[in-house]
Design an enzyme around this catalytic site. Structure first.
Site, PDB file in Angstrom:
ATOM      1  N   TYR A 143       0.854  -1.183   0.000  1.00 24.63           N
ATOM      2  CA  TYR A 143       0.000   0.000   0.000  1.00 24.63           C
ATOM      3  C   TYR A 143       0.891   1.234   0.000  1.00 24.63           C
ATOM      4  O   TYR A 143       1.834   1.322   0.782  1.00 24.63           O
ATOM      5  CB  TYR A 143      -0.893   0.004   1.244  1.00 24.63           C
ATOM      6  CG  TYR A 143      -1.781   1.217   1.377  1.00 24.63           C
ATOM      7  CD1 TYR A 143      -2.834   1.440   0.486  1.00 24.63           C
ATOM      8  CD2 TYR A 143      -1.577   2.151   2.396  1.00 24.63           C
ATOM      9  CE1 TYR A 143      -3.654   2.551   0.613  1.00 24.63           C
ATOM     10  CE2 TYR A 143      -2.396   3.262   2.525  1.00 24.63           C
ATOM     11  CZ  TYR A 143      -3.435   3.463   1.638  1.00 24.63           C
ATOM     12  OH  TYR A 143      -4.243   4.560   1.766  1.00 24.63           O
ATOM     13  N   ASP A 238       9.355   3.135  -0.312  1.00 24.35           N
ATOM     14  CA  ASP A 238       8.279   3.756   0.453  1.00 24.35           C
ATOM     15  C   ASP A 238       8.489   3.365   1.912  1.00 24.35           C
ATOM     16  O   ASP A 238       8.093   2.290   2.348  1.00 24.35           O
ATOM     17  CB  ASP A 238       6.911   3.305  -0.063  1.00 24.35           C
ATOM     18  CG  ASP A 238       5.768   3.953   0.717  1.00 24.35           C
ATOM     19  OD1 ASP A 238       6.057   4.714   1.664  1.00 24.35           O
ATOM     20  OD2 ASP A 238       4.599   3.688   0.374  1.00 24.35           O
ATOM     21  N   LYS A 266       4.138   8.994   8.815  1.00 26.70           N
ATOM     22  CA  LYS A 266       3.944   8.366  10.126  1.00 26.70           C
ATOM     23  C   LYS A 266       4.927   8.887  11.198  1.00 26.70           C
ATOM     24  O   LYS A 266       4.717   9.983  11.689  1.00 26.70           O
ATOM     25  CB  LYS A 266       3.941   6.847   9.972  1.00 26.70           C
ATOM     26  CG  LYS A 266       2.761   6.425   9.069  1.00 26.70           C
ATOM     27  CD  LYS A 266       2.431   4.964   9.061  1.00 26.70           C
ATOM     28  CE  LYS A 266       1.089   4.737   8.385  1.00 26.70           C
ATOM     29  NZ  LYS A 266       1.123   4.182   7.051  1.00 26.70           N
TER      30      LYS A 266
HETATM   31  C1  LIG Z   1       0.458   4.664   5.719  1.00 22.05           C
HETATM   32  C2  LIG Z   1       1.193   4.458   4.470  1.00 22.05           C
HETATM   33  C3  LIG Z   1       1.052   5.321   3.365  1.00 22.05           C
HETATM   34  C4  LIG Z   1       0.032   6.422   3.333  1.00 22.05           C
HETATM   35  O1  LIG Z   1       0.269   7.398   4.286  1.00 22.05           O
HETATM   36  P1  LIG Z   1      -0.945   8.380   4.709  1.00 22.05           P
HETATM   37  O2  LIG Z   1      -0.291   9.342   5.643  1.00 22.05           O
HETATM   38  O3  LIG Z   1      -1.972   7.504   5.344  1.00 22.05           O
HETATM   39  O4  LIG Z   1      -1.431   9.031   3.484  1.00 22.05           O
HETATM   40  C5  LIG Z   1       1.872   5.128   2.276  1.00 22.05           C
HETATM   41  N1  LIG Z   1       2.775   4.134   2.241  1.00 22.05           N
HETATM   42  C6  LIG Z   1       2.936   3.275   3.276  1.00 22.05           C
HETATM   43  C7  LIG Z   1       3.961   2.206   3.192  1.00 22.05           C
HETATM   44  C8  LIG Z   1       2.134   3.395   4.404  1.00 22.05           C
HETATM   45  O5  LIG Z   1       2.267   2.528   5.398  1.00 22.05           O
END
Ligand SMILES: *Cc1c(COP(=O)(O)O)cnc(C)c1O
Length: 429
Positions: A143, A238, A266
């Site tokens: 994701y 990511d 995060k």
């Molecule tokens: C949480 C997450 C996102 C999205 O971040 P948001 O702040 O919720 O938009 C993207 N990539 C990874 C790997 C994530 O865990």
């Protein structure tokens, strides 16, 4: 007697779709009523009816130093008194950029945004602008936020709903997104031999946390690095979830594989909305106002949010912070495996730094297909038994869990004892 929680959920459903502002919160996967919280401190949360929980979600990662850490709260209060936003540069943004560059040296230049979604969306635009190519590659079950091009075979909430993709994404947008199986080196080689020179970028969770926890095979990550270099494709790690959590320098420091670009979120906001993307200077120079790739944000680099992030990043640089965090997380995971064994429940678990995965399957999975084979009814039973006992886990069999520096030995021991009873209830199913 109807609880305050129940009343809030019923009223929320009238005004907010599903009663929540992010789908996984709705408990659709596990059933039951989502918990509405009113307070957190350290490793603990209290719901609107006053019940106490040990928190293993930590706001999905950001609360790595625990809830309401006094150093973070005090700094946020002080900076807030100087106004909440300027829409103009501040020294705090430079301080944050310096911190990021020191902790994650592959990020030679960095731009701040307000969410992980913005970070990945913008990183992909830069990679496309830099290479002049359209195709992007992602992995099944990973994701990367909810930008259109990335909602193809994505994980997290989408898995919970069993939907491979989202409605509302035009097929011609999704057509540029190629999807491969995670940890499948052979498939990676084949794709690159066919269309390698048309690939703008590969985006990957270097440890996956959005289809439960999946650990990368070293050979897979190394091959990915080599192929991207050979074909001039931008490798994007990511690290929105793994950044500052699996290691002070992220997964790239843990596995010693250097991406061209990195996305963060995060932990970097310590609980307030901050994201970042950055990487090689030649690539980042494509961004406006220097280059032709447009990207902007009214609240980007917000002083209050950035302050919460800076203080959090300062706290996690304490000596042995990540060594202790990883040890505490492993203690939890080992304890759970041991009590599951006593009760005869088919269960496995693993951790990387302060992240963990619980699986109702014989062995820890290494791909999306393997994750899908885990026993979901068993997880749901376990989840509700734990919730009842005051242990707050992610409300889906497809989410990773998070430990913070505030989780004490007593918290871990209490959790394992609660799990013994929860596993017994699974065994009795
Ligand atoms: C949480 C997450 C996102 C999205 O971040 P948001 O702040 O919720 O938009 C993207 N990539 C990874 C790997 C994530 O865990």
């Amino acid at each position: 007697m109807t609880s305050i929680n129940q009343i809030l959920f019923e009223k929320s459903q009238q005004l907010i779709p599903g009663g929540v502002n992010s789908p996984v919160r709705a408990f659709r996967s596990v059933g039951g009523t989502p918990i509405f919280f009113k307070r957190g401190l350290g490793s603990k949360l209290w719901d609107v009816d006053g019940k106490q929980y040990i928190d293993y979600i930590n706001s999905w990662g950001p609360m790595i130093v625990g809830h309401a850490h006094p150093v973070v709260i005090k700094a946020v209060q002080e900076v807030a008194e100087n106004s909440l936003s300027f829409g103009a540069p501040t020294g705090l943004e430079l301080e944050m950029a310096e911190l990021i560059n020191t902790l994650v040296p592959s990020m030679e230049q960095v731009r701040l945004v307000s969410s992980g979604t913005e970070a990945t969306m913008s990183a992909i635009r830069v990679a496309r602008g830099f290479t002049g190519r359209n195709k992007i590659v992602k992995f099944e079950g990973c994701y990367h936020g909810h930008a259109d091009a990335l909602l193809v075979k994505a994980g997290s909430g989408l898995l919970t709903f069993g939907e491979p993709s989202s409605a509302g994404v035009p097929a011609d947008v999704a057509a540029h997104t190629l999807t491969l199986e995670y940890n499948n080196t052979q498939a990676l080689r084949e794709l690159f031999s066919q269309v390698g020179d048309e690939i703008a970028c590969v985006i990957i969770e270097p440890v996956v946390g959005n289809m439960n926890l999946i650990v990368p095979h070293m050979e897979f990550l190394q091959t990915l690095r080599e192929l991207c270099t050979k074909h001039g494709a931008v490798l994007i790690f990511d690290e929105v979830m793994t950044g500052f959590r699996v290691h002070l320098g992220g997964a790239q420091a843990l596995y010693k594989v250097k991406p061209d670009m990195t996305t963060l979120g995060k932990v970097i906001g310590g609980g307030l909305p901050v994201g970042a993307f950055g990487g090689r200077k030649d690539i980042m120079s494509c961004l406006a106002p220097l280059g032709a790739v447009y990207q902007a944000g009214t609240l980007s680099g917000n002083p209050v949010a950035v302050t919460a992030g800076i203080k959090t990043l300062e706290l996690i640089q304490a000596p042995d912070f990540h060594v202790k965090l990883a040890a505490q997380t492993k203690k939890l995971v080992d304890g759970l495996v041991a009590v599951a064994k006593e009760t005869g429940v088919v269960f496995s678990a693993q951790s990387v730094g302060g992240m963990f995965g619980l699986y109702f399957s014989e062995k820890c999975p290494s791909s999306f297909a393997e994750v899908m084979q885990s026993n979901k009814p068993a997880f749901n039973q376990f989840f509700h038994a734990m919730l009842e006992a005051g242990i707050y886990l992610g409300p889906s069999a497809f989410e990773a869990g998070f430990v913070s520096a505030a989780h004490s030995d007593e918290d871990i021991a209490f959790t394992i004892e609660a799990a013994r009873k929860a596993f017994q209830s699974v065994a009795a199913m």
